[in-house]
Design an enzyme around this catalytic site. Structure first.
Site, mmCIF file in Angstrom:
data_model
loop_
_atom_site.group_PDB
_atom_site.id
_atom_site.type_symbol
_atom_site.label_atom_id
_atom_site.label_comp_id
_atom_site.label_asym_id
_atom_site.label_seq_id
_atom_site.Cartn_x
_atom_site.Cartn_y
_atom_site.Cartn_z
ATOM 1 C CG ASP A 74 -1.893 -1.152 1.232
ATOM 2 O OD1 ASP A 74 -2.300 -1.576 0.137
ATOM 3 O OD2 ASP A 74 -2.238 -1.628 2.326
ATOM 4 C CE1 TYR B 19 4.237 -6.583 3.557
ATOM 5 C CE2 TYR B 19 3.501 -8.866 3.527
ATOM 6 C CZ TYR B 19 3.609 -7.626 2.912
ATOM 7 O OH TYR B 19 3.087 -7.439 1.652
#
Length: 240
Positions: free
Chosen positions: A51, A109
């Site tokens: 994003d 992540y």
């Protein structure tokens, strides 16, 4: 000829990975660089979409060229045309059936936080400042996410997926150097899933939530509104 890229980028100046009309994206910048270098219009396929403001230490992607291109010159040539916020770390030949998105088995992540009374200007858009949180409670709660669960309550709206079930292989909250870090590895992630997990852990650190609620929510007892800002999030690794 199919090629695989290992990509690093600072997500701050981009609208995210995916090409969007009239906005600067990582995918768009690399696609344009490939056009300048090779003269071909490529279809760049990433291992996933990050994003706005999210960074990558190892984003994988593939694309095809109609003519062979010397590998030693491919990464350097792309970097010549790319802005400094994006670097091609490595370019290599791939099998014709390799797919950077669908062949990925695991993704990792990390989310970076630091404890301070005031913002550190050197960490602007790099890590989230926290203060006065119950770190022990956050560390104890992180492991509750491990396993196969329906993570729909931890997904933001706006995503069309076939299933919201994911398997988290590891989820650790620890301190390394001056950073508090959440590191999470799974077979895939939903839209804003990691940021919502971080937001929930921060709420636990603030005493607004408790770890017993995690499995209750994963069992269908509600949705998570908490969400951490994007700039502390990094796509760290992709395994095939």
């Amino acid at each position: 000829m199919r090629y695989k890229l290992q990509i690093q980028y600072d997500g701050t100046p981009f609208c995210g990975w995916q090409i969007q009309p009239n906005r600067k994206s990582v995918q768009g910048e690399i696609t344009a660089a490939a056009k300048s270098l090779t003269g071909e219009d490529i279809n760049l396929v990433g291992c996933g979409r990050t994003d706005t403001g999210v960074h990558a230490l190892n984003q994988a992607a593939h694309f095809d060229l109609t003519k062979p291109f010397e590998l030693k010159k491919l990464a350097a040539g792309l970097n010549f045309y790319l802005p400094p916020a994006i670097r091609i770390v490595k370019a290599e030949a791939a099998e014709d059936n390799f797919n950077a998105r669908f062949d990925a088995k695991r993704k990792t992540y990390t989310y970076l936080m630091y404890e301070a009374e005031a913002d550190n200007p050197l960490l602007q858009n790099r890590a989230l400042r926290i203060n006065g949180l119950d770190i022990k409670a956050m560390r104890a709660a992180a492991g509750e996410f491990v396993g196969i669960h329906d993570f729909l309550p931890f997904m933001s709206s706006g995503s069309d997926v076939k299933t919201t079930v994911r398997e988290i292989f590891s989820c650790r909250f620890f301190k390394k150097w001056e950073f508090y870090t959440l590191e999470i590895t799974a077979n895939g992630f939903l839209y804003n899933m990691v940021r919502k997990i971080v937001g929930f852990l921060i709420a636990i650190g603030q005493g607004k939530r408790n770890k017993e609620e995690i499995l209750q929510i994963l069992g269908g007892s509600g949705f998570v509104k908490e969400i951490a800002p994007p700039y502390g999030l990094y796509l760290k690794d992709v395994q095939y």
